[in-house]
Write a protein that holds these residues in place. Structure first.
Motif, PDB file in Angstrom:
ATOM      1  N   LEU B  65    -113.999  60.803  -5.171  1.00  0.00           N
ATOM      2  CA  LEU B  65    -113.736  59.540  -5.281  1.00  0.00           C
ATOM      3  C   LEU B  65    -112.217  59.249  -5.281  1.00  0.00           C
ATOM      4  O   LEU B  65    -111.676  58.039  -5.704  1.00  0.00           O
ATOM      5  CB  LEU B  65    -114.522  58.789  -6.418  1.00  0.00           C
ATOM      6  CG  LEU B  65    -115.899  58.314  -6.030  1.00  0.00           C
ATOM      7  CD1 LEU B  65    -116.911  58.361  -7.144  1.00  0.00           C
ATOM      8  CD2 LEU B  65    -116.060  57.382  -4.998  1.00  0.00           C
ATOM      9  N   LYS B 163    -122.315  61.167  -8.190  1.00  0.00           N
ATOM     10  CA  LYS B 163    -122.674  59.601  -8.140  1.00  0.00           C
ATOM     11  C   LYS B 163    -124.126  59.573  -8.261  1.00  0.00           C
ATOM     12  O   LYS B 163    -124.963  60.175  -7.956  1.00  0.00           O
ATOM     13  CB  LYS B 163    -122.163  59.502  -6.408  1.00  0.00           C
ATOM     14  CG  LYS B 163    -122.303  58.277  -6.106  1.00  0.00           C
ATOM     15  CD  LYS B 163    -122.747  58.142  -4.549  1.00  0.00           C
ATOM     16  CE  LYS B 163    -124.215  58.146  -4.495  1.00  0.00           C
ATOM     17  NZ  LYS B 163    -124.789  57.564  -3.335  1.00  0.00           N
ATOM     18  N   ASN B 166    -128.133  55.907  -4.929  1.00  0.00           N
ATOM     19  CA  ASN B 166    -127.858  54.455  -4.466  1.00  0.00           C
ATOM     20  C   ASN B 166    -128.847  53.290  -4.777  1.00  0.00           C
ATOM     21  O   ASN B 166    -128.524  52.339  -5.104  1.00  0.00           O
ATOM     22  CB  ASN B 166    -128.346  54.589  -2.449  1.00  0.00           C
ATOM     23  CG  ASN B 166    -127.222  55.555  -1.889  1.00  0.00           C
ATOM     24  OD1 ASN B 166    -126.090  55.461  -2.425  1.00  0.00           O
ATOM     25  ND2 ASN B 166    -127.511  55.805  -0.922  1.00  0.00           N
ATOM     26  N   GLN B 169    -127.149  52.653  -8.180  1.00  0.00           N
ATOM     27  CA  GLN B 169    -125.911  52.190  -7.941  1.00  0.00           C
ATOM     28  C   GLN B 169    -126.114  50.535  -7.985  1.00  0.00           C
ATOM     29  O   GLN B 169    -125.446  49.827  -8.674  1.00  0.00           O
ATOM     30  CB  GLN B 169    -125.163  52.408  -6.588  1.00  0.00           C
ATOM     31  CG  GLN B 169    -124.973  53.659  -6.333  1.00  0.00           C
ATOM     32  CD  GLN B 169    -123.631  54.126  -6.993  1.00  0.00           C
ATOM     33  OE1 GLN B 169    -122.670  53.110  -7.124  1.00  0.00           O
ATOM     34  NE2 GLN B 169    -123.469  55.479  -7.470  1.00  0.00           N
ATOM     35  N   GLU B 173    -124.934  48.165 -10.710  1.00  0.00           N
ATOM     36  CA  GLU B 173    -123.937  47.144 -10.395  1.00  0.00           C
ATOM     37  C   GLU B 173    -124.372  45.553 -10.625  1.00  0.00           C
ATOM     38  O   GLU B 173    -123.627  44.877 -11.355  1.00  0.00           O
ATOM     39  CB  GLU B 173    -123.560  47.202  -8.864  1.00  0.00           C
ATOM     40  CG  GLU B 173    -122.060  46.410  -8.481  1.00  0.00           C
ATOM     41  CD  GLU B 173    -120.878  46.794  -9.219  1.00  0.00           C
ATOM     42  OE1 GLU B 173    -120.711  47.959  -9.946  1.00  0.00           O
ATOM     43  OE2 GLU B 173    -120.034  45.871  -9.263  1.00  0.00           O
ATOM     44  N   ARG B 221    -117.819  53.543 -14.124  1.00  0.00           N
ATOM     45  CA  ARG B 221    -117.607  52.870 -13.017  1.00  0.00           C
ATOM     46  C   ARG B 221    -116.396  52.852 -12.343  1.00  0.00           C
ATOM     47  O   ARG B 221    -115.229  52.591 -12.976  1.00  0.00           O
ATOM     48  CB  ARG B 221    -117.692  51.238 -13.314  1.00  0.00           C
ATOM     49  CG  ARG B 221    -117.828  50.281 -12.200  1.00  0.00           C
ATOM     50  CD  ARG B 221    -118.087  48.810 -12.930  1.00  0.00           C
ATOM     51  NE  ARG B 221    -118.188  47.721 -11.650  1.00  0.00           N
ATOM     52  CZ  ARG B 221    -117.167  47.358 -11.311  1.00  0.00           C
ATOM     53  NH1 ARG B 221    -115.909  47.239 -11.752  1.00  0.00           N
ATOM     54  NH2 ARG B 221    -117.227  46.318 -10.385  1.00  0.00           N
ATOM     55  N   ALA B 224    -113.333  53.471  -5.740  1.00  0.00           N
ATOM     56  CA  ALA B 224    -113.035  54.540  -4.951  1.00  0.00           C
ATOM     57  C   ALA B 224    -111.785  54.623  -4.355  1.00  0.00           C
ATOM     58  O   ALA B 224    -111.111  53.477  -4.135  1.00  0.00           O
ATOM     59  CB  ALA B 224    -114.318  54.652  -4.101  1.00  0.00           C
ATOM     60  N   THR B 243    -114.372  50.079  -3.393  1.00  0.00           N
ATOM     61  CA  THR B 243    -115.633  49.890  -3.807  1.00  0.00           C
ATOM     62  C   THR B 243    -116.207  50.370  -5.234  1.00  0.00           C
ATOM     63  O   THR B 243    -115.673  51.731  -5.428  1.00  0.00           O
ATOM     64  CB  THR B 243    -116.772  50.467  -2.836  1.00  0.00           C
ATOM     65  OG1 THR B 243    -116.127  50.275  -1.426  1.00  0.00           O
ATOM     66  CG2 THR B 243    -118.049  50.172  -2.855  1.00  0.00           C
ATOM     67  N   VAL B 245    -118.127  52.434  -7.539  1.00  0.00           N
ATOM     68  CA  VAL B 245    -119.165  53.506  -7.444  1.00  0.00           C
ATOM     69  C   VAL B 245    -119.577  53.946  -8.943  1.00  0.00           C
ATOM     70  O   VAL B 245    -118.598  54.333  -9.763  1.00  0.00           O
ATOM     71  CB  VAL B 245    -118.662  54.731  -6.734  1.00  0.00           C
ATOM     72  CG1 VAL B 245    -119.629  55.744  -6.649  1.00  0.00           C
ATOM     73  CG2 VAL B 245    -118.153  54.374  -5.281  1.00  0.00           C
TER      74      VAL B 245
END
Lengths: 72, 927
Positions: B65, B163, B166, B169, B173, B221, B224, B243, B245
């Motif tokens: 990242l 990471k 998904n 994530q 977020e 947090r 990227a 973004t 991530v």
């Protein structure tokens, strides 16, 4: 049946050359993908790829050298 | 383990490191440094890892990242794709040795961002074991590599690594944006620092990755910074730059370098006496990236470890406190005491950061520098900060900006400040008003009062503007004039148009919105000027009203859609002055209430790029092109279309010829004046008059880019491959093999059809008898030669006299295709030097026949040791390989063949292909 050593060697080298030709085509594909991404032509990623192209060429040259030896 | 608050930093043991000079030479002790964390030197990397495969390192997701490079197919021992990383050894001035994704060596210029860091350090073993309330076997981990080698690992500290999935994530977020920090997501207040600098040769800029806790695990947090379509450990692709991530904070996995020297209490196969008291570690992966070895390529000592940014950052040190030779110090004044790797990864007792002071050496604030740092309550920004990157404070909950009386630094704060203050601004109001506001507006010498006033006015009318638009207005000193009519009051009064609630408007990016407002500004929608009447006298109507009405018409007509504004007006200068006549021009309504001239301009813009902006910004000049003289010299008026086309063309330079076209294009592209164009033309003319060539060398000369080098290698390879194909074809065409053809093979009877001779059972010549005997006679057999496709192309019919131990070939026959260049002298050889390659083929066929003959003799002798073959002769009558056979001795006495076999070619002259006595004299058949 008698073995014809030259012929055996020739078949082996043909297979090797085939393999390296396929590898070369994959490298070309990778190159095209990178070119599509509009990456800076001096980016480090090309150094890596150039090295692989060179390695591939060296290996092809070595095979061709042996083929020439058979011919001579 | 993550919950144990251990200070591993205090267990770290400083080591003396010997280093290279700036040219990569390992000289003397004057290059030594003492480091707690270091990168491995070239020698240490050679020593620690036995081969290239072992030396490969993969990148953590956190490193990916931060712009890390990832190879396309090579994998490290842990099965993940490899990256590239720094060593601490110089290669040459400006270059440092680095480890390639193959695990082999290469060098990199010091200022690259794609290389990562693989930190190495030593811990006091006793302190480590005491601090960890577990047995040694629980502390250390053993893995077996693919080649069966055992490796030992230690997991310590905390650093962002993998990471989150998904799904997670999305959850994190949502919780972050939904303001449910208290219930679901807790901000720990701890930060992990990376480099926010994006330009080469520029100093480090802090970018903070804030840490949060969710369901007992910790995550940062990260915003990227994407390099390429690289893949995270879970196979998903690194998202676009900017973004958010979420990355899990996990212990750092270190490989133990001195496992064999550990005491037996740790390693049962270790040592009783003389065991190491420290445990030497090197990170299993590339833990971070985006950090140059040294930010300034031109600095004299940039390739030396002592002065490097890597050293200072990894050791969480101040550059002026690190030891070393004063001659090799860096001029940079870094301070990573509360932000570098050692502190942030290994001191688990560290306190949350509630107040942050931008270091004096950071003259800019990076993009996303504090994005999401909700745990920071106060940031102090010194007045040396000249630039604030985009979204630098996005998501921060600062409510106030102010200066303490008599002080120059600006303070951002969540709490209302007390004491004597200057320029207090309520940031909440600005943030609401200026879409994507990131606090960059308030630094510098700008008068915050005006901004406050503007915000109040906009808030009152429930209007917001893009931050970039307001920032530009401030930068160009246009805000004061703008603010009176910034409420867009006239537009709001127009039916059917709601500026900021328009569906399409909501989908625009900030840049697109920026162009949308630029167009409004240039039309006059915010202008306090009064509209002039026909006589040029001021009326009571404000230009803003007129312009807004026109703008409203444009939107309603849908001829110019909101989404098109960016493409059309991105080159429109913000300072464009409204022109009433242009306004009138584009507002002109034709049949069916269509805006005639607007349509014309939009159409013309398609065939004449930039026409709209050119006409809009130069309307007074453009309209003069309507009046011209006709062929009779009388004044005439052109249509708007012709006039605007003429105007557009006239904007190019006067006097452009085919020879100066390139100058016009280059200079025109840069907006240079006619005068500059003429100077350029004059210079070209002067050079031409003097006969100056294009190049001193008389030819173009430049270095190839790496991409061009690849293209060259590629074309060379193509050519080699093409040649090799021809070579292969040739070689395969010359692969001749022999066979003693089975006497049951039906081809014996018609052998003449293969060997282009009379040897068929239907022949009217003696070949008929030879063909018959090759099938029915026990002592006659055909030795044939096949080409690479298996076709018979030559033969020799052999008679074997077992009693007397000899054999005779009638002759050797060849297929027609190998005879096309024969001369007619009766010797059956090819006619000229030009056909030597054909002769070569005949040699190869003869060789095959000889291999067959000699092989036959050997086999026969093995089967008949008491009656071996003494001699083999070949007849020379119509022998098609006469030249080859003549290389062998002519027989003084011919060997006889029974007459019924009709070996007529062997009757007059024979040559000896094999002579056992002769061979025995020479040492035997084998030899």
């Amino acid at each position: 049946m008698k073995i014809n050593l030259n012929q055996t060697k020739l078949v082996g080298l043909t297979m090797d050359l085939d393999l390296k030709t396929k590898e070369y085509k994959l490298l070309c594909k990778e190159l095209e993908e990178l070119k599509d991404q509009k990456i800076d032509p001096n980016d480090i990623i090309f150094v890596d790829l150039a090295q692989r192209f060179l390695d591939n060429q060296e290996e092809i040259k070595a095979i061709v050298k042996q083929l020439k030896e058979i011919k001579d | 383990m993550a919950s144990e608050k251990i200070n591993y930093m205090s267990m770290a043991v400083a080591r003396k490191n010997s280093n290279t000079d700036r040219h990569g030479k390992k000289a003397d002790k004057k290059f030594d440094t003492t480091d707690t964390v270091s990168l491995l030197s070239m020698e240490e990397l050679e020593e620690t890892f036995s081969d290239d495969i072992e030396r490969r390192k993969s990148c953590t997701d956190f490193a990916l990242l931060s712009y890390a490079y990832q190879s396309s197919g090579r994998k490290a021992e842990n099965g993940k794709l490899t990256g590239v990383f720094w060593s601490r050894s110089a290669y040459a001035a400006h270059y440092v040795r680095a480890v390639h994704s193959y695990g082999s060596w290469y060098c990199s210029s010091v200022n690259r961002y794609v290389l990562g860091s693989v930190p190495a350090l030593s811990l006091n073993l006793q302190s480590l074991i005491s601090a960890r309330s577990a047995s040694a076997s629980e502390i250390f981990e053993t893995k077996t590599t693919n080649n069966g080698k055992e490796k030992h690992f230690l997991k310590i500290g905390e650093y962002p690594k993998t990471k989150a999935s998904n799904e997670l994530q999305q959850t994190l977020e949502n919780l972050f944006n939904g303001g449910t920090l208290q219930t679901g997501l807790t901000c720990t207040g701890r930060l992990f620092t990376s480099n926010g600098q994006r330009e080469y040769n520029k100093d480090f800029l802090s970018k903070q990755n804030p840490e949060f806790e969710y369901n007992g695990k910790k995550y940062v947090r990260n915003i990227a910074w994407k390099n390429r379509e690289y893949k995270f450990a879970d196979g998903s692709v690194v998202p676009e730059t900017g973004t958010p991530v979420w990355v899990e904070v996990e212990p750092v996995t270190f490989e133990i370098k001195n496992w064999n020297r550990m005491p037996k209490s740790v390693n049962p196969k270790g040592k009783f006496f003389g065991a190491d008291t420290t445990i030497d570690l090197v990170s299993e992966e590339i833990v971070l990236s985006g950090l140059p070895f040294y930010p300034d390529y031109d600095h004299r000592n940039c390739s030396m470890w002592q002065s490097s940014l890597q050293r200072c950052f990894l050791n969480s040190a101040r550059s002026d406190e690190l030891d070393g030779n004063p001659d090799f110090d860096t001029p940079y004044k870094w301070d990573f005491s509360k932000s570098g790797f050692l502190y942030q990864a290994l001191d688990l007792t560290r306190e949350p950061t509630r107040e942050y002071i931008i270091p004096e050496y950071e003259k800019e604030i990076a993009d996303y520098a504090f994005a999401g740092c909700v745990g920071i309550e106060k940031i102090i920004v010194h007045d040396g900060v000249k630039k604030v990157g985009k979204n630098a404070f996005a998501g921060c909950d600062f409510k106030f900006a102010y200066k303490l009386k008599g002080q120059t630094s600006t303070i951002l704060s969540r709490e209302k400040p007390k004491g004597e203050l200057e320029n207090l601004v309520e940031l909440g109001k600005l943030a609401k008003t200026f879409k994507d506001f990131d606090y960059g507006l308030i630094f510098g010498n700008f008068n915050l009062e005006i901004l406050n006033k503007l915000a109040e006015s906009l808030n009152k009318n429930k209007i917001s503007f893009p931050y970039v638009f307001v920032k530009q207005l401030i930068d160009k000193g246009m805000l004061e004039n703008f603010q009176d009519l910034c409420d867009v009051r006239f537009l709001k009064s127009e039916d059917g148009v709601d500026l900021t609630k328009n569906e399409r408007y909501g989908q625009l990016t900030m840049e697109e919105k920026f162009d949308y407002y630029k167009f409004m500004l240039a039309l006059g929608c915010f202008s306090k000027d009064k509209v002039l009447d026909k006589n040029g006298k001021e009326t009571e109507v404000l230009l803003a009203q007129k312009a807004t009405s026109a703008f409203s018409q444009i939107l309603k007509s849908e001829m110019l859609k909101i989404g098109d504004f960016h493409g059309l007006f991105d080159s429109l200068p913000l300072e464009t002055k409204p022109n009433q006549e242009f306004l009138k021009f584009i507002s002109q309504v034709g049949d069916k209430k269509k805006l005639l001239n607007l349509g014309l301009l939009l159409d013309l813009n398609k065939s004449h790029p930039g026409m709209f902006v050119k006409v809009m910004t130069n309307f007074d000049r453009a309209k003069t092109f309507r009046t011209t003289l006709n062929e009779q010299g009388k004044p005439t008026t052109l249509s708007w279309e012709d006039a605007l086309k003429k105007f557009y063309t006239s904007e190019k330079y006067v006097g452009v010829t085919s020879e100066t076209q390139d100058i016009a294009e280059v200079f025109g592209g840069k907006g240079l004046s006619q005068q500059t164009f003429q100077q350029g033309v004059a210079l070209r003319k002067k050079a031409k008059e003097k006969g100056v060539g294009e190049h001193i060398l008389g030819k173009p000369f430049r270095e190839m880019t790496i991409l061009e080098s690849i293209e060259q290698i590629k074309s060379e390879t193509e050519s080699i491959l093409k040649d090799s194909k021809t070579l292969l074809d040739e070689l395969y065409a010359k692969q001749f093999t022999f066979e003693m053809l089975s006497k049951h093979d039906p081809r014996n009877a018609i052998m003449g059809l293969y060997a282009s001779c009379c040897g068929t059972i239907t022949s009217s010549f003696y070949g008929k008898y030879i063909a018959q005997s090759s099938v029915v006679a026990e002592d006659v057999q055909n030795l044939v030669v096949r080409d690479s496709k298996g076709e018979i192309i030559a033969k020799g019919t052999m008679y074997v006299n077992a009693e007397q131990g000899y054999a005779v070939f009638n002759d050797f026959e060849l297929n027609q295709k190998y005879r096309e260049y024969e001369n007619n002298s009766g010797r059956y050889t090819v006619s000229s030097d030009a056909q030597k390659h054909k002769e070569h083929e005949r040699d190869l066929i003869f060789d095959a026949l000889m291999r067959g003959t000699m092989g036959f003799v050997k086999e026969w002798d093995a089967q008949h040791p008491n009656k071996p073959i003494q001699q083999v002769n070949v007849g020379m009558g119509y022998n098609r390989l006469k030249a080859q056979c003549e290389r062998f001795k002519k027989a003084t006495h011919n060997l006889s063949v029974p007459s019924e076999y009709s070996f007529q070619d062997a009757e007059s002259e024979q040559h000896i292909l094999y002579d056992r006595q002769q061979i025995l004299k020479q040492g035997g058949i084998e030899k």
